[in-house]
Motif scaffolding. Structure first.
Motif, PDB file in Angstrom:
ATOM      1  N   GLU A 186     -11.537 -44.244  18.719  1.00  0.00           N
ATOM      2  CA  GLU A 186     -12.497 -44.431  19.819  1.00  0.00           C
ATOM      3  C   GLU A 186     -11.705 -44.511  21.114  1.00  0.00           C
ATOM      4  N   ALA A 187     -11.844 -43.505  21.963  1.00  0.00           N
ATOM      5  CA  ALA A 187     -10.999 -43.443  23.154  1.00  0.00           C
ATOM      6  C   ALA A 187     -11.628 -42.530  24.193  1.00  0.00           C
ATOM      7  N   PHE A 188     -11.049 -42.570  25.380  1.00  0.00           N
ATOM      8  CA  PHE A 188     -11.502 -41.710  26.468  1.00  0.00           C
ATOM      9  C   PHE A 188     -10.940 -40.298  26.274  1.00  0.00           C
ATOM     10  N   PRO A 189     -11.552 -39.291  26.913  1.00  0.00           N
ATOM     11  CA  PRO A 189     -11.051 -37.913  26.790  1.00  0.00           C
ATOM     12  C   PRO A 189      -9.573 -37.820  27.160  1.00  0.00           C
ATOM     13  N   GLY A 190      -8.860 -37.015  26.441  1.00  0.00           N
ATOM     14  CA  GLY A 190      -7.416 -36.884  26.630  1.00  0.00           C
ATOM     15  C   GLY A 190      -6.665 -37.800  25.692  1.00  0.00           C
ATOM     16  N   THR A 191      -6.953 -39.075  25.776  1.00  0.00           N
ATOM     17  CA  THR A 191      -6.337 -40.034  24.866  1.00  0.00           C
ATOM     18  C   THR A 191      -6.815 -39.814  23.441  1.00  0.00           C
ATOM     19  N   LEU A 192      -8.101 -39.515  23.280  1.00  0.00           N
ATOM     20  CA  LEU A 192      -8.672 -39.318  21.950  1.00  0.00           C
ATOM     21  C   LEU A 192      -8.010 -38.149  21.233  1.00  0.00           C
ATOM     22  N   GLU A 193      -7.842 -37.031  21.908  1.00  0.00           N
ATOM     23  CA  GLU A 193      -7.249 -35.851  21.279  1.00  0.00           C
ATOM     24  C   GLU A 193      -5.814 -36.132  20.823  1.00  0.00           C
ATOM     25  N   ARG A 194      -5.049 -36.824  21.662  1.00  0.00           N
ATOM     26  CA  ARG A 194      -3.658 -37.131  21.299  1.00  0.00           C
ATOM     27  C   ARG A 194      -3.604 -38.097  20.113  1.00  0.00           C
ATOM     28  N   ALA A 195      -4.555 -39.029  20.063  1.00  0.00           N
ATOM     29  CA  ALA A 195      -4.587 -39.978  18.947  1.00  0.00           C
ATOM     30  C   ALA A 195      -4.900 -39.271  17.632  1.00  0.00           C
ATOM     31  N   VAL A 196      -5.793 -38.285  17.675  1.00  0.00           N
ATOM     32  CA  VAL A 196      -6.128 -37.543  16.456  1.00  0.00           C
ATOM     33  C   VAL A 196      -4.947 -36.682  16.020  1.00  0.00           C
ATOM     34  N   ALA A 197      -4.234 -36.075  16.963  1.00  0.00           N
ATOM     35  CA  ALA A 197      -3.037 -35.301  16.614  1.00  0.00           C
ATOM     36  C   ALA A 197      -2.011 -36.195  15.926  1.00  0.00           C
ATOM     37  N   SER A 198      -1.908 -37.440  16.366  1.00  0.00           N
ATOM     38  CA  SER A 198      -1.002 -38.389  15.733  1.00  0.00           C
ATOM     39  C   SER A 198      -1.416 -38.672  14.294  1.00  0.00           C
ATOM     40  N   GLU A 199      -2.713 -38.780  14.052  1.00  0.00           N
ATOM     41  CA  GLU A 199      -3.208 -38.981  12.690  1.00  0.00           C
ATOM     42  C   GLU A 199      -2.880 -37.772  11.809  1.00  0.00           C
ATOM     43  N   ALA A 200      -2.939 -36.584  12.387  1.00  0.00           N
ATOM     44  CA  ALA A 200      -2.679 -35.369  11.611  1.00  0.00           C
ATOM     45  C   ALA A 200      -1.249 -35.320  11.106  1.00  0.00           C
ATOM     46  N   ARG A 201      -0.315 -35.903  11.846  1.00  0.00           N
ATOM     47  CA  ARG A 201       1.107 -35.717  11.528  1.00  0.00           C
ATOM     48  C   ARG A 201       1.521 -36.345  10.214  1.00  0.00           C
ATOM     49  N   TRP A 202       0.876 -37.402   9.802  1.00  0.00           N
ATOM     50  CA  TRP A 202       1.299 -38.035   8.548  1.00  0.00           C
ATOM     51  C   TRP A 202       0.488 -37.543   7.350  1.00  0.00           C
ATOM     52  N   ASN A 203      -0.318 -36.535   7.545  1.00  0.00           N
ATOM     53  CA  ASN A 203      -1.062 -35.894   6.466  1.00  0.00           C
ATOM     54  C   ASN A 203      -0.451 -34.527   6.147  1.00  0.00           C
ATOM     55  N   ASP A 204      -0.826 -33.995   4.989  1.00  0.00           N
ATOM     56  CA  ASP A 204      -0.365 -32.652   4.622  1.00  0.00           C
ATOM     57  C   ASP A 204      -1.223 -31.564   5.260  1.00  0.00           C
ATOM     58  N   LEU A 205      -2.478 -31.902   5.552  1.00  0.00           N
ATOM     59  CA  LEU A 205      -3.425 -30.905   6.038  1.00  0.00           C
ATOM     60  C   LEU A 205      -4.499 -31.623   6.848  1.00  0.00           C
ATOM     61  N   PHE A 206      -4.970 -30.975   7.909  1.00  0.00           N
ATOM     62  CA  PHE A 206      -6.056 -31.527   8.715  1.00  0.00           C
ATOM     63  C   PHE A 206      -7.234 -30.563   8.640  1.00  0.00           C
ATOM     64  N   LEU A 207      -8.370 -31.068   8.196  1.00  0.00           N
ATOM     65  CA  LEU A 207      -9.547 -30.227   7.972  1.00  0.00           C
ATOM     66  C   LEU A 207     -10.597 -30.503   9.046  1.00  0.00           C
ATOM     67  N   ALA A 208     -11.103 -29.438   9.640  1.00  0.00           N
ATOM     68  CA  ALA A 208     -12.094 -29.567  10.710  1.00  0.00           C
ATOM     69  C   ALA A 208     -12.998 -28.332  10.702  1.00  0.00           C
ATOM     70  N   THR A 209     -13.870 -28.231  11.702  1.00  0.00           N
ATOM     71  CA  THR A 209     -14.816 -27.118  11.806  1.00  0.00           C
ATOM     72  C   THR A 209     -14.451 -26.221  12.977  1.00  0.00           C
ATOM     73  N   CYS A 210     -14.574 -24.904  12.799  1.00  0.00           N
ATOM     74  CA  CYS A 210     -14.359 -23.966  13.909  1.00  0.00           C
ATOM     75  C   CYS A 210     -15.295 -24.316  15.065  1.00  0.00           C
ATOM     76  N   PRO A 211     -14.779 -24.453  16.278  1.00  0.00           N
ATOM     77  CA  PRO A 211     -15.635 -24.798  17.419  1.00  0.00           C
ATOM     78  C   PRO A 211     -16.441 -23.596  17.903  1.00  0.00           C
TER      79      PRO A 211
END
Length: 296
Positions: free
Chosen positions: A111-136
């Motif tokens: 839960e974050a403001f724009p810009g901060t939220l995207e970077r926080a999610v990228a950080s979550e992706a790094r310790w996983n093997d794969l990040f699954l999402a939907t085509c925008p």
């Protein structure tokens, strides 16, 4: 018009390496109906393996830059409170959904403001093997475009992207690899290897774009085909020549072989600290009817 020149593998495939597997898969969740499609694909990917699914629930807060003055401070405070309450409702529902997957899985709320939220999610992706999402693509998913781009280019992991509202197939049998002699393609194949190793048919293609003078060829396919063979993957290869868009040639080949997944490098550039997708990456995101696995 597209023509294909088949290039058979020159190395006999070693026994398939079934030990390769994803152990951690992160799934983007936003409280929308698309969540159920994403979770269904994640469950299908892990199958009977002892993998962990982490739901990354994104709850964006209103952008403070849109408000100014004393009235703006009051207004944004009220909007943040409303967004937080809405997030509480979504989180409760998602925790109930993930509980059905068992105790090995978890939900993380970002839960974050724009810009901060995207970077926080990228950080979550790094310790996983794969990040699954939907085509925008549609109204429900285009708001996450900047998030997808940030994870794609800064997350350091493979990004498994679904066409909106597409249910998983019974099995991932056929994989199409769109190969170019680039770092991005090499990264995509490495990130996709657990899925490539499980497939019963793997087709590698490179595209010679005749109309624009950009030529690939069968010779660049020999080494990657041999590399996969040493991993136990008996891939076939084809050099496609086309006067149309490269993406159209790739999607046409995917349809011809009934591919369940397209693996490709992700390309783009940074402009004023914002990632911008372009070319083939953008076109595949917009038009693919099957999941895509991108890596940068």
């Amino acid at each position: 018009m597209t023509n294909a020149t088949e290039t058979p593998a020159t190395v006999v495939a070693a026994p398939a390496n079934h030990g390769a597997a994803y152990r951690d898969i992160a799934v983007h969740l936003d409280g929308s109906p698309e969540d159920e499609f994403r979770l269904a694909h994640a469950e299908a990917l892990i199958g009977q393996q002892s993998a962990r699914i982490t739901g990354v629930f994104t709850n964006p807060l209103p952008d403070p830059a849109l408000f100014a003055g004393d009235f703006g401070v009051t207004a944004i405070g009220q909007l943040v409170e409303a967004a937080t309450e809405e997030g509480n409702t979504g989180e409760k529902r998602l925790r109930q959904r993930l509980a059905r997957l068992g105790p090995a899985h978890e939900l993380r709320r970002v839960e974050a403001f724009p810009g901060t939220l995207e970077r926080a999610v990228a950080s979550e992706a790094r310790w996983n093997d794969l990040f699954l999402a939907t085509c925008p693509r549609d109204e429900d998913t285009t708001r996450w475009r900047s998030l997808i781009e940030t994870v794609m280019f800064d997350g350091g992991r493979g990004l498994y992207l679904l066409p909106p509202k597409v249910a998983p197939r019974s099995a991932l049998r056929t994989v199409l690899i769109a190969w170019t002699d680039t770092r991005q393609s090499a990264r995509a194949v490495a990130e996709a290897m657990p899925l490539i190793a499980r497939a019963t048919q793997v087709q590698i293609v490179t595209v010679a774009e005749e109309a624009h003078g950009r030529m690939g060829g069968a010779e660049i396919l020999a080494d990657i085909t041999a590399h996969l063979a040493r991993h136990g993957v008996a891939a076939t290869a084809a050099a496609l020549s086309t006067q149309a868009l490269v993406s159209d040639a790739i999607l046409g080949e995917a349809e011809r072989i009934s591919a369940d997944l397209i693996v490709a490098g992700a390309y783009g550039h940074s402009r004023f600290r914002e990632w911008i997708l372009g070319g083939v990456t953008e076109e595949l995101l917009a038009n693919a009817s099957v999941p895509l696995l991108f890596a940068h």
